[in-house]
Design an enzyme around this catalytic site. Structure first.
Site, PDB file in Angstrom:
ATOM      1  N   HIS A   5     -10.622  24.639  38.222  1.00 30.09           N
ATOM      2  CA  HIS A   5      -9.289  25.503  38.423  1.00 30.09           C
ATOM      3  C   HIS A   5      -8.079  24.493  38.278  1.00 30.09           C
ATOM      4  O   HIS A   5      -8.139  23.510  37.958  1.00 30.09           O
ATOM      5  CB  HIS A   5      -9.315  25.726  39.980  1.00 30.09           C
ATOM      6  N   GLU A  54      -5.939  28.230  41.526  1.00 29.23           N
ATOM      7  CA  GLU A  54      -5.562  27.829  43.013  1.00 29.23           C
ATOM      8  C   GLU A  54      -4.271  28.251  43.304  1.00 29.23           C
ATOM      9  O   GLU A  54      -3.536  27.582  42.737  1.00 29.23           O
ATOM     10  CB  GLU A  54      -6.216  26.466  43.425  1.00 29.23           C
ATOM     11  N   HIS A  72      -2.383  20.527  39.466  1.00 30.80           N
ATOM     12  CA  HIS A  72      -3.324  19.586  38.753  1.00 30.80           C
ATOM     13  C   HIS A  72      -4.265  20.556  38.075  1.00 30.80           C
ATOM     14  O   HIS A  72      -4.682  21.657  38.372  1.00 30.80           O
ATOM     15  CB  HIS A  72      -4.048  18.660  39.871  1.00 30.80           C
ATOM     16  N   GLU A 120      -8.126  16.217  39.076  1.00 32.74           N
ATOM     17  CA  GLU A 120      -8.814  15.961  40.401  1.00 32.74           C
ATOM     18  C   GLU A 120     -10.318  16.011  40.086  1.00 32.74           C
ATOM     19  O   GLU A 120     -10.707  16.965  39.179  1.00 32.74           O
ATOM     20  CB  GLU A 120      -8.391  17.187  41.250  1.00 32.74           C
TER      21      GLU A 120
END
Length: 128
Positions: A5, A54, A72, A120
């Protein structure tokens, strides 16, 4: 690895969910409040298993400068701890070592690309 995501911060979660679902035809895939962390996460996407967006709403923040709205990119990894070590071995910069997220149990880590963008790592959950 695969892209999971992209996170963006939003000032009005309901307005953002409406845009992504009603204007772009996505589905609201999940939504969870983290009162101790003062944020809500909503995931939108087409539900086909591909990457999602997200939407992060931080309590009390109703707008962002464009320069800090991007959060991110997330990549799923088998082992976040080993992946961080490999990134360091290859000369990359780990900005948050692997470990459980602050307000949950998911194992995450963050690295930074040469331009400072955050990536991430989210460790795959063990299956029974």
């Amino acid at each position: 690895m695969r892209i999971l995501h992209t996170m963006i911060r939003v000032g009005d979660l309901e307005r953002s969910i409406a845009f992504y679902t009603e204007v772009l035809g996505m589905k609201l895939l999940s939504r969870k409040d983290y009162p101790d962390g003062q944020f809500t996460l909503a995931f939108v996407g087409y539900g086909d298993g591909d990457a999602e967006i997200e939407l992060t709403y931080n309590y009390g923040v109703d707008r962002y400068e464009l320069g800090n709205a991007f959060g991110h990119i997330a990549l799923e990894v088998d082992d976040a701890y080993a992946t961080c070590e490999e990134v360091k071995r290859r000369g990359g910069r780990v900005t948050r070592e692997a470990g459980p997220m602050k307000h949950g149990t998911t194992v995450i880590a963050f690295v930074e690309d040469p331009d400072g963008y955050k990536i991430e790592f989210i460790q795959k959950k063990a299956t029974a």
